[in-house]
Write a protein that holds these residues in place. Sequence first.
Motif, mmCIF file in Angstrom:
data_model
loop_
_atom_site.group_PDB
_atom_site.id
_atom_site.type_symbol
_atom_site.label_atom_id
_atom_site.label_comp_id
_atom_site.label_asym_id
_atom_site.label_seq_id
_atom_site.Cartn_x
_atom_site.Cartn_y
_atom_site.Cartn_z
ATOM 1 N N GLU A 17 0.717 -1.277 -0.039
ATOM 2 C CA GLU A 17 -0.031 -0.008 -0.183
ATOM 3 C C GLU A 17 0.860 1.265 -0.050
ATOM 4 O O GLU A 17 2.100 1.364 0.684
ATOM 5 C CB GLU A 17 -0.814 0.064 1.191
ATOM 6 C CG GLU A 17 -1.930 -0.941 1.097
ATOM 7 C CD GLU A 17 -3.058 -0.813 2.261
ATOM 8 O OE1 GLU A 17 -4.129 -0.293 2.187
ATOM 9 O OE2 GLU A 17 -2.596 -1.241 3.234
ATOM 10 N N GLY A 18 0.341 2.432 -0.637
ATOM 11 C CA GLY A 18 1.266 3.558 -0.745
ATOM 12 C C GLY A 18 2.496 3.610 -1.391
ATOM 13 O O GLY A 18 3.153 4.762 -1.471
ATOM 14 N N VAL A 19 2.539 2.696 -2.412
ATOM 15 C CA VAL A 19 3.968 2.523 -3.150
ATOM 16 C C VAL A 19 3.503 2.447 -4.811
ATOM 17 O O VAL A 19 2.476 1.628 -4.875
ATOM 18 C CB VAL A 19 4.726 1.395 -2.895
ATOM 19 C CG1 VAL A 19 5.932 1.380 -3.415
ATOM 20 C CG2 VAL A 19 5.115 1.642 -1.182
ATOM 21 N N VAL A 20 4.092 3.029 -5.466
ATOM 22 C CA VAL A 20 3.820 3.051 -6.894
ATOM 23 C C VAL A 20 3.819 1.258 -7.117
ATOM 24 O O VAL A 20 4.700 0.415 -6.747
ATOM 25 C CB VAL A 20 4.850 3.322 -7.872
ATOM 26 C CG1 VAL A 20 4.709 5.161 -7.764
ATOM 27 C CG2 VAL A 20 6.342 3.334 -7.533
ATOM 28 N N GLN A 21 2.979 0.836 -8.031
ATOM 29 C CA GLN A 21 2.530 -0.434 -8.441
ATOM 30 C C GLN A 21 3.411 -0.990 -9.693
ATOM 31 O O GLN A 21 3.028 -0.272 -10.613
ATOM 32 C CB GLN A 21 1.062 -0.807 -8.470
ATOM 33 C CG GLN A 21 0.455 -0.915 -7.157
ATOM 34 C CD GLN A 21 0.716 -1.463 -6.137
ATOM 35 O OE1 GLN A 21 0.826 -2.708 -6.195
ATOM 36 N NE2 GLN A 21 1.184 -0.933 -5.048
ATOM 37 N N THR A 22 4.060 -2.029 -9.548
ATOM 38 C CA THR A 22 4.712 -2.626 -10.602
ATOM 39 C C THR A 22 4.166 -3.927 -10.853
ATOM 40 O O THR A 22 3.876 -4.899 -10.084
ATOM 41 C CB THR A 22 6.242 -2.628 -10.326
ATOM 42 O OG1 THR A 22 6.775 -1.527 -9.718
ATOM 43 C CG2 THR A 22 7.075 -3.503 -11.333
ATOM 44 N N TYR A 23 3.649 -4.023 -12.118
ATOM 45 C CA TYR A 23 2.981 -5.065 -12.719
ATOM 46 C C TYR A 23 3.862 -6.271 -13.302
ATOM 47 O O TYR A 23 3.613 -7.441 -13.025
ATOM 48 C CB TYR A 23 1.951 -4.842 -13.661
ATOM 49 C CG TYR A 23 0.914 -3.801 -13.154
ATOM 50 C CD1 TYR A 23 0.342 -4.093 -11.907
ATOM 51 C CD2 TYR A 23 0.442 -2.874 -13.757
ATOM 52 C CE1 TYR A 23 -0.489 -3.152 -11.515
ATOM 53 C CE2 TYR A 23 -0.623 -2.157 -13.388
ATOM 54 C CZ TYR A 23 -0.970 -2.316 -12.196
ATOM 55 O OH TYR A 23 -2.096 -1.307 -11.639
ATOM 56 N N ALA A 24 4.956 -5.947 -13.824
ATOM 57 C CA ALA A 24 5.846 -6.803 -14.576
ATOM 58 C C ALA A 24 7.310 -6.233 -15.028
ATOM 59 O O ALA A 24 7.174 -5.060 -15.092
ATOM 60 C CB ALA A 24 5.212 -7.365 -15.648
ATOM 61 N N SER A 38 12.508 -3.584 -19.149
ATOM 62 C CA SER A 38 11.093 -3.229 -19.580
ATOM 63 C C SER A 38 10.390 -3.329 -17.910
ATOM 64 O O SER A 38 10.266 -4.246 -17.532
ATOM 65 C CB SER A 38 10.386 -4.029 -20.556
ATOM 66 O OG SER A 38 11.158 -3.799 -21.649
ATOM 67 N N VAL A 39 10.010 -2.101 -17.740
ATOM 68 C CA VAL A 39 9.139 -2.202 -16.404
ATOM 69 C C VAL A 39 7.751 -1.849 -16.510
ATOM 70 O O VAL A 39 7.295 -0.420 -17.085
ATOM 71 C CB VAL A 39 9.857 -1.416 -15.236
ATOM 72 C CG1 VAL A 39 9.118 -1.289 -14.139
ATOM 73 C CG2 VAL A 39 11.197 -1.578 -15.031
ATOM 74 N N ILE A 40 6.572 -2.663 -16.362
ATOM 75 C CA ILE A 40 5.311 -2.018 -16.517
ATOM 76 C C ILE A 40 4.760 -1.871 -15.141
ATOM 77 O O ILE A 40 4.708 -2.615 -14.194
ATOM 78 C CB ILE A 40 4.477 -3.395 -17.114
ATOM 79 C CG1 ILE A 40 5.139 -3.614 -18.549
ATOM 80 C CG2 ILE A 40 2.894 -3.039 -17.484
ATOM 81 C CD1 ILE A 40 4.416 -5.077 -19.280
ATOM 82 N N MET A 41 4.195 -0.553 -15.172
ATOM 83 C CA MET A 41 3.780 -0.031 -14.030
ATOM 84 C C MET A 41 2.190 0.803 -14.091
ATOM 85 O O MET A 41 1.977 0.872 -15.303
ATOM 86 C CB MET A 41 4.790 1.116 -13.441
ATOM 87 C CG MET A 41 6.188 0.803 -13.236
ATOM 88 S SD MET A 41 7.309 1.932 -12.749
ATOM 89 C CE MET A 41 6.781 2.173 -11.011
ATOM 90 N N LYS A 42 1.644 0.948 -12.862
ATOM 91 C CA LYS A 42 0.497 1.687 -12.961
ATOM 92 C C LYS A 42 0.555 2.844 -13.388
ATOM 93 O O LYS A 42 1.680 3.589 -13.197
ATOM 94 C CB LYS A 42 -0.066 1.728 -11.459
ATOM 95 C CG LYS A 42 -1.527 2.200 -11.441
ATOM 96 C CD LYS A 42 -1.852 2.116 -10.000
ATOM 97 C CE LYS A 42 -3.305 3.006 -9.790
ATOM 98 N NZ LYS A 42 -3.706 2.769 -8.538
#
Length: 233
Positions: A17-24, A38-42
């Motif tokens: 919670e409260g941290v930028v979300q990294t998906y892959a 390659s970093v996929i983020m919200k």
Amino acid sequence: ATLQREIEILKSLQGAEGVVQTYAVGKHKKKSGKEVYSVIMKLYNTQTIRSTEFNLQKLTPDEEVYVARDLMKGLESLHAKKIAHRDLHTSNFVLHREQEPNTGAVKISCAIADFGEASSFDKAKKATPLVEYSGRFVTPEALIKGKHRVDVRKVEAFAVGCGLYHLFFGREPSWCEKMEHMHVHKLSSKKKKSLSKTLAREIRQTLDRRKNDLATMTEKHRGLGEVILSLLD
């Protein structure tokens, strides 16, 4: 090495919670043989807190409470994993607005971003001052190299408190303005010690004045104001 460390930290914080979300996170080689990550983020669809402040796009009182809550959760998420961000300031606090499908209400959230300077607690303790990269938000005790065993968690809580102070009270703390263009790492030990005492005195005077201001606020905002001041205390 810095990028790899940042990616590992982001992966360890997935779902926090409260941290930028990294998906892959992916890695591949170019024809030249160079490795590329390659970093996929919200996608955070609003500005940083700093941009919001300087563009005079003020948040509503309720939104300020939500932002403060999310930043506290983010800091708690980091420290639970013994990670020190080391670059906490309002340009690294990103905002996101999202409309709820059922009610149509727009909710705001906030997350801590940019982990390029982040490290473990143990490594952070060897780097003094701990928040040299965010000179405006440095704590007085962190200025004195080799003289104090500063608590990483307290130093970072202070940095978040400075950002929330600006958001909540409408202006950056006076000591932050003084530190804006000061190259702390170039000062002599004697000057750092003198500056540390000056900042500590100014912070104490400001907190005492602000505590009196809280008496005129609504219960919700008085509570938030007390939290912010406690982070700086």
